[in-house]
Design a protein around this motif. Structure first.
Motif, PDB file in Angstrom:
ATOM      1  N   LYS A   6      -3.688 136.204 -94.140  1.00 37.72           N
ATOM      2  CA  LYS A   6      -4.691 136.362 -93.522  1.00 37.72           C
ATOM      3  C   LYS A   6      -5.882 136.991 -94.676  1.00 37.72           C
ATOM      4  O   LYS A   6      -5.293 137.956 -95.597  1.00 37.72           O
ATOM      5  N   ASP A  61       0.324 145.734 -88.005  1.00 33.09           N
ATOM      6  CA  ASP A  61      -0.674 144.690 -87.992  1.00 33.09           C
ATOM      7  C   ASP A  61      -0.380 143.598 -86.777  1.00 33.09           C
ATOM      8  O   ASP A  61       0.052 142.608 -87.549  1.00 33.09           O
ATOM      9  N   GLU A  82       3.180 129.438 -89.621  1.00 30.61           N
ATOM     10  CA  GLU A  82       1.801 129.915 -89.521  1.00 30.61           C
ATOM     11  C   GLU A  82       0.646 128.665 -88.811  1.00 30.61           C
ATOM     12  O   GLU A  82       0.659 128.424 -87.951  1.00 30.61           O
ATOM     13  N   ARG A 123      -8.313 139.014 -96.563  1.00 29.20           N
ATOM     14  CA  ARG A 123      -8.594 140.023 -96.577  1.00 29.20           C
ATOM     15  C   ARG A 123      -9.883 140.351 -97.292  1.00 29.20           C
ATOM     16  O   ARG A 123      -9.548 140.813 -98.235  1.00 29.20           O
ATOM     17  N   ASP A 178       1.037 137.210 -96.435  1.00 36.00           N
ATOM     18  CA  ASP A 178       0.095 137.673 -95.134  1.00 36.00           C
ATOM     19  C   ASP A 178      -0.798 136.243 -95.972  1.00 36.00           C
ATOM     20  O   ASP A 178      -1.829 136.468 -96.125  1.00 36.00           O
TER      21      ASP A 178
END
Length: 342
Positions: free
Chosen positions: A173, A135, A40, A175, A171
């Motif tokens: 990201k 997503d 990523e 949250r 993941d």
């Protein structure tokens, strides 16, 4: 500079995950999480010029990497580096909505080339298929001699490379202060869990869907499918996984910038795949306004509708439609707050 700091912060979090997990977790998970984080971060650095591009523009950029010579096709990078020589019968970017790779064919054989120039596997595949994950991600299925291989892929305009789905996927990201952990129990289902910034797995990846509406509240959805919310049973928990409420099929929360919120509970009643219970009795079909502990704040309604499904952002002047029998009322979100959340 801000982007570099974010990338460094992410790598430090995932390094902590590896160190804390070393004695407790499957080694494959830790390594997979680090590999994914690295991919990523590398992708963000290498494709920083794509940040403001539309999915269509991104896809067009990769499609322009395909070239032909003497009726055969290949792929080369923008700097001229040949990723695949022009010796294939066809070449295209992505496959049925999934992106992050090229599909090359030779006769009845399929070859999968990632956007960094690396082939998936050393032997060709005899089948390619995709399915929606969530997503902006898709599942890519490759078959070879009767064996199916599953990967997580990007959307058609995305540029992430493939992730081997036999390992749980962290993941990256954040949250509400938490990370999603995903695994794949079969060819079509994504399982959700939740990981703390420290690397501790707070919720194992066994739920068909999960939401994190508040830093101290999780919505963990049981079920065999997420084709519709009638397939769910929603478990509202605190941040340790302690159950607070499971009387409803689905829960949605809208949280505004000033911290105010409203929640909507839905029960599918007799058409639900999983029966929900309230005080030992089946919860009737209907809608309610609820607080963050799952307590009802209103009477039962036949419908509560608005642009708040699946965590969409909402303004206080947005309209919420409340239905009971023949009575239909339209309120602003701000009016809902005043009426039920004093």
């Amino acid at each position: 500079m801000k982007k570099l700091l974010k990338i460094c912060a992410l790598l430090l979090v995932l390094l902590a995950l590896l160190l804390l997990y070393g004695c407790e977790q499957d080694e494959n998970f830790s390594q997979s999480a680090l590999d994914q984080a690295s991919n990523e971060s590398d992708s963000k650095e290498e494709n920083s010029s794509l940040d403001d591009s539309t999915p269509e523009e991104i896809a067009a950029r990769f499609e322009n990497m395909i070239f032909s010579e003497s009726g055969k096709f290949g792929v080369r990078a923008e700097d001229g580096t040949v990723f695949a020589p022009a010796e294939y019968d066809s070449a295209e970017y992505g496959w049925r909505g999934a992106g992050g790779f090229f599909v090359l064919t030779s006769g009845e054989d399929y070859y999968i080339l990632q956007t960094d120039g690396e082939f998936v596997g050393t032997e060709p595949f005899d089948g390619v298929d995709t399915a929606w994950a969530d997503d902006h991600a898709n599942l890519l299925f490759l078959t070879a001699e009767g064996v199916r291989y599953t990967y997580l892929a990007g959307e058609s305009g995305g540029s992430i490379n493939l992730i081997d789905a036999k390992f749980p996927y962290l993941d990256p990201k954040l949250r509400n202060g938490w990370f999603f952990l995903r695994s794949f129990s079969d060819a079509t289902r994504t399982n959700y869990g939740i990981v703390a910034p420290s690397g501790e797995v707070v919720i194992e990846p066994v739920y068909v869907y999960a939401k994190i509406p508040f830093p101290d509240r999780f919505v963990l959805c049981e079920g065999e499918s997420m084709l519709s919310r009638e397939c769910f049973l929603s478990n509202l928990t605190d941040s340790t996984g302690e159950l607070l409420n499971n009387s409803f099929t689905d829960l949605e929360y809208v949280v505004f910038d000033d911290g105010k919120y409203f929640g909507v509970a839905y029960c599918a009643g007799e058409i639900a795949d999983i029966t929900a219970y309230t005080n030992g009795e089946p919860t009737p079909r209907g809608f309610w306004f609820i607080d963050k502990d799952g307590n009802t704040l209103s009477e039962r309604f036949d419908g509560i509708e608005g642009d708040f499904d699946y965590g969409r952002p909402m303004e206080k002047n947005s309209i919420v439609t409340v239905t009971l029998g023949d009575d239909v009322h339209e309120y602003t979100a701000e009016k809902i707050l005043e009426k039920y959340y004093k």
